[in-house]
Scaffold this active site. Structure first.
Site, PDB file in Angstrom:
ATOM      1  N   TYR A   1       0.820  -1.282  -0.031  1.00  0.00           N
ATOM      2  CA  TYR A   1      -0.011   0.110  -0.097  1.00  0.00           C
ATOM      3  C   TYR A   1       0.880   1.251  -0.118  1.00  0.00           C
ATOM      4  CZ  TYR A   1      -3.652  -3.146   0.825  1.00  0.00           C
ATOM      5  OH  TYR A   1      -4.728  -4.145   0.900  1.00  0.00           O
TER       6      TYR A   1
ATOM      7  N   TYR B   1     -11.836  -0.496  -0.440  1.00  0.00           N
ATOM      8  CA  TYR B   1     -11.859   0.425   0.785  1.00  0.00           C
ATOM      9  C   TYR B   1     -10.396   0.637   1.152  1.00  0.00           C
ATOM     10  CZ  TYR B   1      -9.143  -3.468   3.320  1.00  0.00           C
ATOM     11  OH  TYR B   1      -8.186  -4.506   3.690  1.00  0.00           O
ATOM     12  N   ARG B   2      -9.353   0.315   0.577  1.00  0.00           N
ATOM     13  CA  ARG B   2      -7.885   0.636   0.749  1.00  0.00           C
ATOM     14  C   ARG B   2      -7.133   0.322  -0.480  1.00  0.00           C
ATOM     15  NH1 ARG B   2      -5.155  -3.589   5.039  1.00  0.00           N
ATOM     16  NH2 ARG B   2      -3.408  -2.457   5.816  1.00  0.00           N
TER      17      ARG B   2
END
Length: 521
Positions: free
Chosen positions: A91, A464-465
């Site tokens: 991420y 969501y991410r």
């Protein structure tokens, strides 16, 4: 220093002046602006190695030093990007959204305060899952953690990015109870009951009075979180469960439609995750042991791998926690339901207090072996994740899988996917594992990811991410009323951080000072 990344409209001389001021308030040993330092804070799994490079980093050790850093950042209008431990791999890791930002490394802040009676903990950003686990074991505390599959990150950082685990406390963000936050102007705010100076309920009641702000600091850039309260699960009397393997890709439908009602009824209180064969096999073997064929793996190779390790096309582990008599009653319902779903294999497992501990994510034991999957292709391995949120419906899950699997084959990638249960939703986590030394493969990742986002949005599903590269893309996909949510987020950002110094671009929130940078990125 000539190649030092700089924020837009900032000169090297201005950065040097800010660095000297950081050293004055922190000491030179807590400031990192050499070439090696900058490389150290780059994203290890970056798809585009030219993006998101920091100008340097600073590492405060206390609340007061965080305030001092923000004071310097405001004086120089220099963006800083807070990280807890920088282990959010896939991420963005340690890297900032905006190249040239200074990383605000909070990993030295490692205080732990534990309320044994109530089962709450107050942690600073640098407290990792191993740190908290060791603290609980060392003090013989009757509580279990919930940990993610790769557990070397920050307890706080994981919760603030909506990370998940596998126990009844597996939705970590839900277990946040009270934050301490330093705003951009240096003011310290405590949320919930912490807003009262002498309340003993800061970690007990999450709402307080007026608007609830805990969730406003999740995945946001409105402030720097320096303390987080969290609830932990009391150590259960027993742990009983089933490990189930299913043979065919289309079995995903019956798995979702069987487990979903059990979850919604709260017979099953944990957060189970249905994973495909590669999620299990990629930590045990590598691709080159099976084939050198280009493109996505054939069914013949997949079948050979499954036979070697005796695994289904899909597998899921279901666990019951708490009093043994209650667990045994629930197990009967679980066994009947899963047996009727037609698994190829179903194995029961049980543990009770006094037995040797089963060290796994199911018992809240930190692990890191899941990171082995990045070695699947060889070379410098990495991954990013595409994770849209779906209804808890078997037909919807199967259709999403088929669309996504077809795209993996189209782009020549081996499919690693899972469907993680919340109480009412599914999160379809698709890992794009890659070899950073394979130039052709790396050239396919960005168009592949963008295609998956478009496919999902066409069906009403959104992430969501996401990775730093795609925060604007995902934020823009939330398009109700012309992006009203994004406009509200920007308004809050401008009010709390008018100079735009805290993590510009995080979750697609730039603030007015940098908004044009985000629009042109």
């Amino acid at each position: 220093m000539a190649d030092t990344p700089l924020p837009p409209r900032m000169t090297l001389a201005q950065l040097d002046a800010a660095r000297r001021d950081f050293e004055a308030v922190l000491g030179a040993s807590q400031c990192f602006f050499e070439d090696l330092d900058r490389r150290t804070y780059q994203d290890k799994f970056a798809v585009d190695d030219s993006a998101h490079h920091p100008a340097g980093a600073v590492a405060p050790e206390s609340l007061e030093q965080v305030q001092a850093v923000l004071r310097v950042a405001n004086e120089h209008r220099l963006p800083v990007f807070p990280i807890a431990r920088g282990k959010n791999l896939g991420y963005g890791g340690t890297a900032p959204v905006m190249a040239g930002s200074v990383v605000l490394d909070l990993s030295r802040m490692k205080a732990i305060e534990f309320d044994e009676e109530m089962g709450t903990v107050l942690v600073e950003p640098g407290v990792g899952f191993y740190d908290l686990y060791d603290y609980v074991q060392r003090n013989n505390l009757p509580y279990w953690l919930s940990v993610p599959a790769n557990s070397w990150g920050s307890v706080m950082g994981n919760a603030l990015d909506r990370g998940v685990g596998y126990t009844p406390y597996g939705e970590h963000t839900r277990n946040i109870c009270g934050l301490e936050v330093v705003l951009a102007n240096g003011e310290v705010v405590r949320t919930g009951m912490g807003a009262a100076a002498n309340a003993p309920t800061w970690q007990l009641y999450p709402f307080g009075f007026g608007p609830g702000w805990d969730q406003a600091f999740v995945q946001s850039n409105f402030g720097v979180v320096t303390k987080m309260g969290m609830w932990l699960m009391p150590a259960p009397e027993s742990l009983i469960g089933l490990d189930c393997e299913f043979d065919r890709p289309e079995d995903l439908k019956v798995m979702v439609d069987t487990i979903g009602p059990l979850r919604r009824e709260r017979i099953l209180q944990q957060s189970p995750s249905i994973g495909n064969w590669m999620r299990a096999a990629a930590v045990l073997t590598t691709r080159d042991e099976w084939t050198d064929e280009p493109g996505a793996l054939s069914d013949t190779v997949i079948d050979a791998i499954r036979r070697r390790f005796d695994i289904g096309w899909w597998g899921v582990s279901l666990r019951l926690y708490g009093r043994e008599d209650i667990n045994r009653a629930a197990l009967g319902h679980l066994r009947t339901a899963m047996g009727n779903a037609g698994p190829m294999k179903m194995v029961e497992t049980e543990w009770r207090q006094g037995d040797p501990m089963q060290y796994s994510t199911w018992t809240g034991t930190p692990v890191t072996f899941a990171m082995q999957n990045v070695n699947w292709y060889g070379g410098r391995g990495g991954h990013i994740g595409f994770s849209p949120v779906l209804p808890q419906d078997g037909d919807a899950a199967l259709a999403q899988f088929r669309r996504t699997y077809a795209r993996y084959q189209e782009y020549g990638m081996d499919y690693q996917g899972s469907f993680a249960f919340g109480e009412r939703h599914l999160t379809n986590v698709n890992a794009m594992v890659f070899n950073k030394d394979d130039r052709a493969q790396m050239g396919r990742i960005d168009p592949f990811f963008r295609q998956l986002v478009a496919d999902a949005a066409e069906n009403g599903y959104y992430e969501y991410r996401t990775h730093l590269d795609y925060m604007d893309l995902v934020a823009e996909s939330y398009d109700f009323n012309g992006g009203a949510l994004q406009r509200m987020n920007e308004s809050v950002k401008d009010a709390l951080d008018p100079n735009g110094i805290i993590a510009p671009g995080k979750s697609g929130i730039w603030g007015s000072r940098w908004r044009s940078e985000g629009e042109s990125a």
